[in-house]
Design a protein around this motif. Structure first.
Motif, short mmCIF file in Angstrom:
data_model
loop_
_atom_site.label_atom_id
_atom_site.label_comp_id
_atom_site.label_asym_id
_atom_site.label_seq_id
_atom_site.Cartn_x
_atom_site.Cartn_y
_atom_site.Cartn_z
N GLU A 159 0.83 -1.21 0.00
CA GLU A 159 0.00 0.00 0.00
C GLU A 159 0.87 1.25 0.00
O GLU A 159 0.52 2.26 -0.65
N ARG A 160 1.99 1.22 0.69
CA ARG A 160 2.91 2.37 0.66
C ARG A 160 3.48 2.56 -0.74
O ARG A 160 3.65 3.70 -1.21
N GLU A 161 3.79 1.45 -1.41
CA GLU A 161 4.27 1.54 -2.79
C GLU A 161 3.21 2.20 -3.68
O GLU A 161 3.53 3.06 -4.51
N VAL A 162 1.96 1.76 -3.51
CA VAL A 162 0.87 2.31 -4.33
C VAL A 162 0.68 3.79 -4.03
O VAL A 162 0.54 4.62 -4.94
N LEU A 163 0.69 4.17 -2.75
CA LEU A 163 0.53 5.57 -2.38
C LEU A 163 1.65 6.42 -2.96
O LEU A 163 1.41 7.54 -3.44
N GLU A 164 2.87 5.92 -2.93
CA GLU A 164 3.99 6.67 -3.50
C GLU A 164 3.75 6.94 -4.98
O GLU A 164 3.98 8.06 -5.48
N LEU A 165 3.26 5.94 -5.71
CA LEU A 165 3.03 6.11 -7.15
C LEU A 165 1.83 7.01 -7.42
O LEU A 165 1.82 7.78 -8.39
N VAL A 166 0.82 6.94 -6.56
CA VAL A 166 -0.29 7.90 -6.66
C VAL A 166 0.26 9.31 -6.47
O VAL A 166 -0.09 10.25 -7.20
N ALA A 173 -3.96 2.38 -13.93
CA ALA A 173 -3.45 1.51 -14.99
C ALA A 173 -1.93 1.56 -15.03
O ALA A 173 -1.25 0.53 -15.19
N GLU A 174 -1.36 2.76 -14.86
CA GLU A 174 0.10 2.90 -14.88
C GLU A 174 0.73 2.22 -13.65
O GLU A 174 1.79 1.60 -13.75
N ILE A 175 0.07 2.35 -12.50
CA ILE A 175 0.56 1.70 -11.29
C ILE A 175 0.53 0.18 -11.47
O ILE A 175 1.47 -0.53 -11.09
N ALA A 176 -0.56 -0.32 -12.07
CA ALA A 176 -0.68 -1.76 -12.31
C ALA A 176 0.48 -2.25 -13.17
O ALA A 176 1.08 -3.30 -12.89
N GLY A 177 0.81 -1.50 -14.21
CA GLY A 177 1.92 -1.89 -15.07
C GLY A 177 3.26 -1.82 -14.36
O GLY A 177 4.11 -2.70 -14.54
N ARG A 178 3.43 -0.80 -13.53
CA ARG A 178 4.71 -0.64 -12.82
C ARG A 178 4.93 -1.76 -11.80
O ARG A 178 6.06 -2.23 -11.63
N LEU A 179 3.85 -2.16 -11.11
CA LEU A 179 3.98 -3.14 -10.03
C LEU A 179 3.59 -4.55 -10.46
O LEU A 179 3.56 -5.46 -9.63
N LEU A 181 0.66 -5.72 -11.37
CA LEU A 181 -0.59 -6.09 -10.71
C LEU A 181 -1.75 -5.87 -11.67
O LEU A 181 -1.62 -5.15 -12.67
N GLY A 182 -2.89 -6.46 -11.36
CA GLY A 182 -4.09 -6.16 -12.11
C GLY A 182 -4.64 -4.80 -11.70
O GLY A 182 -4.47 -4.37 -10.56
N GLU A 183 -5.30 -4.11 -12.64
CA GLU A 183 -5.83 -2.78 -12.31
C GLU A 183 -6.87 -2.85 -11.20
O GLU A 183 -6.96 -1.96 -10.36
N THR A 184 -7.67 -3.92 -11.18
CA THR A 184 -8.66 -4.09 -10.11
C THR A 184 -7.98 -4.20 -8.75
O THR A 184 -8.46 -3.65 -7.75
N THR A 185 -6.84 -4.90 -8.73
CA THR A 185 -6.08 -5.02 -7.47
C THR A 185 -5.58 -3.65 -7.02
O THR A 185 -5.63 -3.32 -5.82
N VAL A 186 -5.12 -2.84 -7.97
CA VAL A 186 -4.66 -1.50 -7.62
C VAL A 186 -5.80 -0.66 -7.07
O VAL A 186 -5.65 0.04 -6.06
N LYS A 187 -6.97 -0.77 -7.70
CA LYS A 187 -8.14 -0.03 -7.20
C LYS A 187 -8.46 -0.43 -5.77
O LYS A 187 -8.83 0.41 -4.94
#
Length: 219
Positions: A159-166, A173-179, A181-187
């Motif tokens: 979650e910290r990784e995702v927040l940093e990218l946000v 979609a870009e976060i999903a590609g970077r990590l 992950l599926g876009e639904t998982t990122v959401k």
């Protein structure tokens, strides 16, 4: 068509009259009431249950920023647009931290105010362009000192990784590609981040990421 009810709060009678004219000229908007100070605005909002509050930042008795914070706690479903003659960055930042969904300066045209009101009613966050540019300059390329925030301890490493990218402005979609992950998982991660940190939208997430030092200017 159902009209959206607006509560106007400003200590200047002429300003209230002008805003009433702007709002009531629209078929989808109507003014439910007026207040001349923050305490009255909170009481009126409780009594009238408006769909949106237009709030001056500098008010007697209870200032508009404090009133906004009160409304966020007492009536979390009622969005506030701070409309003020003072466009200083600290007012805009304080308004967003208090939970305002919009920040406009009074030199905005009637059309700009209506666009902002309708945008916030749809769930958007609206900031005056000149103020938004300065906030970006300050928090993306500027010198704001990081402030430790213990709420970040509630987040998992992912979650910290995702927040940093946000915070860096990436889309889901870009976060999903970077990590990978599926876009639904990122959401799902974004939703959990918002719940844990008690933030309502991506703008507040970006502010927190920079304010806490999770994202550094130019990093």
């Amino acid at each position: 068509m159902t009209e959206a009810g607006v509560l106007i709060c400003d200590d200047q009678e002429l300003t209230r009259a002008g805003l009433r004219g702007v709002v009531d000229s629209q078929t989808d908007l109507t003014v439910l009431g007026e207040a001349e100070d923050g305490e009255t605005a909170v009481a009126q909002a409780r009594a009238l249950s408006p769909d949106l509050v237009l709030m001056e930042a500098r008010l007697p008795c209870l200032d508009g920023i404090s009133a906004t914070a009160r409304l966020r706690t007492e009536l979390p479903g009622t969005p506030v647009v701070v409309l003020t003659s003072c466009d200083r960055d600290e007012y805009a930042y304080a308004a967003l931290r208090a939970g305002a969904r919009g920040f406009l300066v009074k030199d905005a045209s009637a059309a700009e105010i209506l666009v902002a009101v309708r945008g916030v009613l749809r769930g958007d966050t609206v900031i005056a362009p000149s103020v938004a540019r300065r906030l970006v300059d300050r928090y993306v390329t500027g010198t704001a000192a990081p402030l430790p925030d213990t709420r970040l301890d509630l987040l998992t490493d992912r979650e910290r990784e995702v927040l940093e990218l946000v915070g860096r402005g990436l889309t889901n979609a870009e976060i999903a590609g970077r990590l990978f992950l599926g876009e639904t998982t990122v959401k799902t991660h974004v939703s959990r981040i918002r719940t844990k940190l008690d933030i309502r939208d991506r703008i507040q997430a970006v502010v927190m990421a920079y304010e806490s030092g999770l994202v550094r200017p130019g990093g």
